[in-house]
Scaffold this motif. Structure first.
Motif, PDB file in Angstrom:
ATOM      1  N   ALA A  48      -1.498  -5.900   7.480  1.00 61.48           N
ATOM      2  CA  ALA A  48      -0.800  -4.986   6.571  1.00 61.48           C
ATOM      3  C   ALA A  48      -1.734  -4.508   5.467  1.00 61.48           C
ATOM      4  CB  ALA A  48       0.426  -5.674   5.974  1.00 61.48           C
ATOM      5  N   LYS A  49      -2.512  -5.434   4.906  1.00 59.04           N
ATOM      6  CA  LYS A  49      -3.436  -5.082   3.826  1.00 59.04           C
ATOM      7  C   LYS A  49      -4.502  -4.103   4.322  1.00 59.04           C
ATOM      8  CE  LYS A  49      -6.510  -7.122   0.356  1.00 59.04           C
ATOM      9  NZ  LYS A  49      -5.914  -6.302  -0.724  1.00 59.04           N
ATOM     10  N   TYR A  50      -4.970  -4.321   5.559  1.00 58.53           N
ATOM     11  CA  TYR A  50      -6.003  -3.446   6.138  1.00 58.53           C
ATOM     12  C   TYR A  50      -5.492  -1.995   6.181  1.00 58.53           C
ATOM     13  CZ  TYR A  50      -8.874  -1.216   9.729  1.00 58.53           C
ATOM     14  OH  TYR A  50      -9.678  -0.348  10.427  1.00 58.53           O
ATOM     15  N   TYR A  51      -4.257  -1.809   6.644  1.00 57.72           N
ATOM     16  CA  TYR A  51      -3.722  -0.458   6.753  1.00 57.72           C
ATOM     17  C   TYR A  51      -3.309   0.111   5.405  1.00 57.72           C
ATOM     18  CZ  TYR A  51      -4.056  -0.231  11.779  1.00 57.72           C
ATOM     19  OH  TYR A  51      -4.558  -0.173  13.054  1.00 57.72           O
ATOM     20  N   LEU A  91       5.144  -2.031   9.195  1.00 57.97           N
ATOM     21  CA  LEU A  91       5.499  -2.791  10.396  1.00 57.97           C
ATOM     22  C   LEU A  91       4.879  -4.179  10.357  1.00 57.97           C
ATOM     23  CD1 LEU A  91       6.611  -3.144  13.261  1.00 57.97           C
ATOM     24  CD2 LEU A  91       4.538  -2.031  14.110  1.00 57.97           C
ATOM     25  N   TYR A  92       3.587  -4.260   9.996  1.00 59.51           N
ATOM     26  CA  TYR A  92       2.920  -5.559   9.938  1.00 59.51           C
ATOM     27  C   TYR A  92       3.533  -6.454   8.865  1.00 59.51           C
ATOM     28  CZ  TYR A  92      -0.732  -4.487  13.314  1.00 59.51           C
ATOM     29  OH  TYR A  92      -1.419  -4.207  14.471  1.00 59.51           O
ATOM     30  N   ASP A 147      -0.492   5.536   8.604  1.00 55.70           N
ATOM     31  CA  ASP A 147      -1.040   4.224   8.241  1.00 55.70           C
ATOM     32  C   ASP A 147      -0.028   3.406   7.435  1.00 55.70           C
ATOM     33  OD1 ASP A 147      -3.443   4.695   9.528  1.00 55.70           O
ATOM     34  OD2 ASP A 147      -4.377   5.596   7.765  1.00 55.70           O
ATOM     35  N   LYS A 148       0.753   4.097   6.619  1.00 58.50           N
ATOM     36  CA  LYS A 148       1.786   3.400   5.835  1.00 58.50           C
ATOM     37  C   LYS A 148       2.856   2.819   6.753  1.00 58.50           C
ATOM     38  CE  LYS A 148       4.634   3.991   1.706  1.00 58.50           C
ATOM     39  NZ  LYS A 148       5.868   3.425   2.274  1.00 58.50           N
ATOM     40  N   GLU A 149       3.238   3.588   7.790  1.00 58.13           N
ATOM     41  CA  GLU A 149       4.218   3.097   8.766  1.00 58.13           C
ATOM     42  C   GLU A 149       3.705   1.828   9.451  1.00 58.13           C
ATOM     43  OE1 GLU A 149       7.202   3.975   9.894  1.00 58.13           O
ATOM     44  OE2 GLU A 149       7.558   5.731   8.626  1.00 58.13           O
TER      45      GLU A 149
END
Length: 223
Positions: free
Chosen positions: A189-192, A179-180, A173-175
């Motif tokens: 990005a915030k969602y992940y 990426l986002y 999830d951090k990867e």
């Protein structure tokens, strides 16, 4: 030079001899039938001990076909599953474990069999960036295991695998979040990033996966 050539020819002849012997033995077994269960069981053990797992699979087929209700079947399934795990053939191991679970779900050692299945999946991860669904499925299987076998002696091992799977999931999830960020999609990005927090208490504790250099260009930006 001549000696080297003779040596190579000698090795080739020896290798060919072993291959022909193995093929001959397999051909003989194809013609065998109507044998006692113990015969097939011992032959299966013999093939495993000499490293011929494919032949052992064939012998088990004969055992199962001719003696479906033999008390040797459960043990044979577990032996084959462990042999394939040791040989890093995790899908085949799961085949035998699934068969055991389907046929002997009420066995007294079913917690061991379910543990082996979790172990086979865990060892089968080639790269957490590719095995997202397998991670999710195995985590669910572990949760079910905890509910069914909370007092199992294998629980500490299951808990260790569970922690490492959650770390792998958080790393994944951090990867995706990173990426986002790179492509300027802050909401995604915030969602992940939130998913990372759900998977692991402190994102700073997440250890990046060590990846061989030859894989790096293909794996790092897979998303």
């Amino acid at each position: 030079m001549i000696n080297k050539l003779k040596f190579k020819n000698f090795v080739l002849i020896i290798g060919l001899g072993f291959m022909l012997t193995a093929c001959s033995q397999k051909s003989d077994r194809v013609q065998e039938y109507d044998k006692p269960a113990l015969y097939w069981y011992n032959e299966m053990l013999n093939q495993i001990s000499t490293g011929y797992l494919e032949e052992a699979d064939d012998v088990y087929t004969s055992l199962e076909s001719e003696h479906r209700n033999s008390p040797l079947i459960p043990t044979a399934l577990l032996i084959l599953a462990n042999a394939h795990i040791d040989n890093e053939e995790y899908q085949l191991a799961n085949f035998y474990l699934d068969e055991y679970i389907k046929r002997f779900a009420l066995s007294k050692n079913i917690d061991y069999v379910r543990y082996l299945k979790i172990k086979a999946n865990f060892l089968g991860f080639s790269n957490e960036l590719r095995d997202q669904q397998l991670i999710e499925d195995t985590i669910k299987e572990i949760e079910e295991y905890k509910n069914l076998f909370s007092n199992s002696k294998y629980m500490p091992l299951v808990n260790t695998m569970n922690a490492r799977l959650y770390m792998a999931k958080a790393s994944l999830d951090k990867e995706i979040a990173d990426l986002y960020k790179r492509i300027d999609k802050p909401k995604a990005a915030k969602y992940y990033e939130e998913k990372v927090k759900e998977s692991w208490v402190d994102p700073k504790e997440i250890e990046p996966v060590e990846m061989p250099l030859y894989k790096y260009p293909f794996e790092k930006n897979i998303f």
